[in-house]
Design an enzyme around this catalytic site. Structure first.
Site, PDB file in Angstrom:
ATOM      1  N   CYS A  56       1.077  -1.563  -0.072  1.00  0.00           N
ATOM      2  CA  CYS A  56       0.379   0.169   0.239  1.00  0.00           C
ATOM      3  C   CYS A  56       1.038   1.196  -0.538  1.00  0.00           C
ATOM      4  CB  CYS A  56      -0.558   0.260   1.096  1.00  0.00           C
ATOM      5  SG  CYS A  56      -1.722  -1.530   1.427  1.00  0.00           S
ATOM      6  N   ASP A  88      -3.629  -2.773   7.755  1.00  0.00           N
ATOM      7  CA  ASP A  88      -4.644  -3.917   8.071  1.00  0.00           C
ATOM      8  C   ASP A  88      -4.565  -5.128   7.509  1.00  0.00           C
ATOM      9  OD1 ASP A  88      -5.805  -1.283   9.453  1.00  0.00           O
ATOM     10  OD2 ASP A  88      -7.833  -1.022   8.150  1.00  0.00           O
ATOM     11  N   CYS A 201      -5.525  -2.350  -1.621  1.00  0.00           N
ATOM     12  CA  CYS A 201      -6.013  -3.271  -2.084  1.00  0.00           C
ATOM     13  C   CYS A 201      -7.051  -3.367  -3.153  1.00  0.00           C
ATOM     14  CB  CYS A 201      -6.769  -3.875  -0.536  1.00  0.00           C
ATOM     15  SG  CYS A 201      -5.862  -4.689   0.839  1.00  0.00           S
ATOM     16  N   SER A 477     -14.016  -4.884   7.819  1.00  0.00           N
ATOM     17  CA  SER A 477     -12.757  -3.943   6.671  1.00  0.00           C
ATOM     18  C   SER A 477     -14.005  -3.878   5.502  1.00  0.00           C
ATOM     19  CB  SER A 477     -12.231  -5.306   6.024  1.00  0.00           C
ATOM     20  OG  SER A 477     -11.523  -5.377   5.051  1.00  0.00           O
TER      21      SER A 477
END
Length: 574
Positions: A56, A88, A201, A477
């Site tokens: 990320c 995360d 993501c 999430s």
């Protein structure tokens, strides 16, 4: 481009660079190779959450260099610094996830302290993983110096056996593996190809949701959120962001001019229409709090419910952020909403223009099906809705994008932490039709309000994603799918009704009406409340202890300070 000459007597950096008494301060800048003319220019902080924790953030350092070029070209002196992030995907499913939401506050606080301590006049901020996006935007609004936000970009989709995959497919594969549907070799094969590049993501999980928010709210340049992280074209947007912050400084456009009640509503619209993350209902109130605006979970949920769902994005849909970028990016979503009468077009943005002016040249792309026309939505209501009732007097949130049914009623099976529930799921020690309850995972009780992606993905991998419901005072999430209700308040740790539940209590969920109830009388709840005692915690020192003492309820954004309403003077005016 023409360079504007700024009067530093009106800028914060005068406190560290102007006058004979600041000769010692200037000597430090000379030590770093700055010239007299560099020191005379406005100082612009360029902050990133770059680190080697996860893909990320790994491309952010490169993009920061491009932003510095833009700042310098437009007459500013860039000063790069970094702050933390907790990723995360790696923190998920264990005690590390307690650090995730806490990191949002640390990011905002550390940016504030760096800018205050060094007297910076403006800010360009880059973020990648979930909590770093709102953390950076919160700092910008708190400091109220001219600021431009830029997302680091999403990951490219992985390919596995002829189909696109994301990290959520890997989480769900763990559940398939647990019940023998996937072999060790197949799981290893998938995990090695699911994340093929730098970037956050790929689906409409929390990072991409908040990236869309950054454009919709007006803190980021149009189209800057969409392009995947590996593409060199992102560097051009970074340069433009550096130039844009100098233009904001020249025009006197500050974050609190941009972040208004109207722009927050625009941001909530973009979340709803794209089937975005439930975490937006936590982050938008926190950003609003920094501007002194009341915009709680219920205000967000009201916008969600009245917004058509038109973005066919994962996890509820078919596509990822890279597909949206090719189709027309966030401006395509915004234009559809604007033309449909769902956006406030008069909100000012970091371009110096309004939302409507930014979108004036955007045309509908008929050669794509990532975004539906506003007249033919996937559903007439948003992909995320709010709930309230006897089990959640302060409210709760559920992502309904992709759900086949919006009602559920069943007996509770209660767990006092995520790990206990995960053990039961892995061993299939639960029954179809039950409502799994995970409590003492709220902001205070966790502490840190963990996400439950490991549990929800395991359920989906076992084919039980919509055959059970899950209710928690923690979070989910943006990659979660299924009948999963989070942010239940008041949380168990402060004696909320979720802390009074027992196995077998009947829980009724109706996402159409927006209700979440436990079928117990007020008298029975009162009797249990009188017997209830707060559990002890192992977090009695350190950052998690401090957070638990300060944090407020999820309904208000789980914030840790009084916000702009209590402010006497903001940093930019000191």
């Amino acid at each position: 481009m023409a360079i504007t000459l700024f009067d530093k007597s009106k800028l914060p950096s005068r406190h560290s660079t102007v006058g004979p008494e600041r000769a010692p301060h200037r000597s430090y800048y000379y030590a770093m190779g700055l010239r007299k003319e560099d020191i005379a220019r406005p100082f612009v902080g360029v902050v990133t959450t770059w680190n080697e924790a996860a893909p990320c953030n790994i491309a952010l350092h490169r993009q920061a260099q491009a932003a510095k070029i833009g700042v310098s070209r437009a007459g500013g002196t860039p000063r790069e610094f970094t702050t933390i992030t907790v990723t995360d995907g790696i923190a998920m499913g264990h005690q590390g996830m307690k650090s995730s939401l806490v990191s949002r506050e640390v990011i905002a606080d550390s940016i504030e302290l760096t800018v205050r301590g060094h007297g910076y006049d403006a800010l360009v901020g880059f973020a990648g993983c979930d909590k770093s996006l709102p953390g950076v935007m919160m700092a910008m609004v708190r400091l109220n110096v001219p600021s431009v936000f830029m997302y680091g970009g999403s990951i490219l989709p992985g390919k596995w056996r002829g189909r696109d995959v994301t990290v959520v497919d890997v989480f769900e594969a763990v559940g398939q593996h647990a019940v023998g549907k996937l072999s060790d070799a197949e799981l290893e094969e998938l995990e090695q190809v699911a994340c093929p590049s730098a970037g956050s993501c790929g689906g409409q999980f929390t990072a991409n949701t908040m990236a869309c928010v950054s454009e919709a709210i007006g803190l980021a340049l149009p189209y800057s959120a969409g392009l995947p992280a590996p593409l060199e074209a992102r560097d051009r947007y970074a340069e433009l962001s550096g130039e844009a912050v100098m233009r904001c400084l020249e025009l006197g456009i500050r974050p609190r001019d941009i972040v208004t009640r109207k722009s927050l509503e625009n941001a909530a619209r973009i979340v709803a229409c794209s089937g975005g993350s439930t975490n937006a209902a936590l982050h938008l109130p926190a950003i609003a709090h920094e501007a002194g605006i009341d915009f709680d979970l219920h205000a967000v949920a009201e916008i969600f419910r009245s917004t058509p769902y038109i973005g066919d994005l994962k996890p509820g849909g078919r596509y990822v952020m890279a597909d949206l970028a090719q189709a027309g990016g966030v401006p395509l979503l915004m234009k559809a909403l604007l033309d449909g009468g769902y956006l406030h077009g008069d909100c000012i943005t970091v371009t110096g223009k309004t939302v409507a002016e930014n979108l004036a040249e955007v045309r509908w792309n008929p050669d794509q099906d990532v975004v539906r026309p506003i007249t033919n939505p996937i559903t007439p209501y948003g992909g995320v809705v709010g709930l309230k009732g006897s089990l959640a007097p302060e409210g709760a949130i559920v992502k309904i994008a992709g759900l086949k049914t919006l009602k559920f009623r069943g007996p509770a099976r209660v767990f006092d932490c995520e790990e206990d529930c995960m053990k039961a799921v892995q061993s299939r020690a639960y029954n179809e039709g039950e409502v799994l309850v995970i409590r003492y995972e709220g902001p205070k009780g966790g502490p840190g309000m963990r996400e439950m992606l490991s549990v929800t993905s395991a359920l989906y991998g076992q084919g039980m994603g919509e055959k059970v419901a899950l209710v928690t005072d923690g979070r989910f999430s943006g990659g979660t799918r299924g009948f999963c209700i989070g942010h239940v308040g008041p949380e168990a740790a402060v004696g909320g009704p979720i802390g009074l539940l027992r196995d077998g209590d009947i829980i009724a969920i109706d996402a159409e009406k927006g209700t979440l109830d436990v079928e117990l009388s007020e008298e029975e709840l009162a009797r249990r409340r009188a017997e209830w005692k707060a559990p002890s915690t192992i977090y009695t020192s350190g950052a998690l202890y401090k957070y638990a003492q300060l944090v407020g309820p999820a309904v208000k954004g789980a914030v840790t300070h009084p916000g702009a309403k209590a402010e006497v003077v903001c940093y930019a005016d000191l």
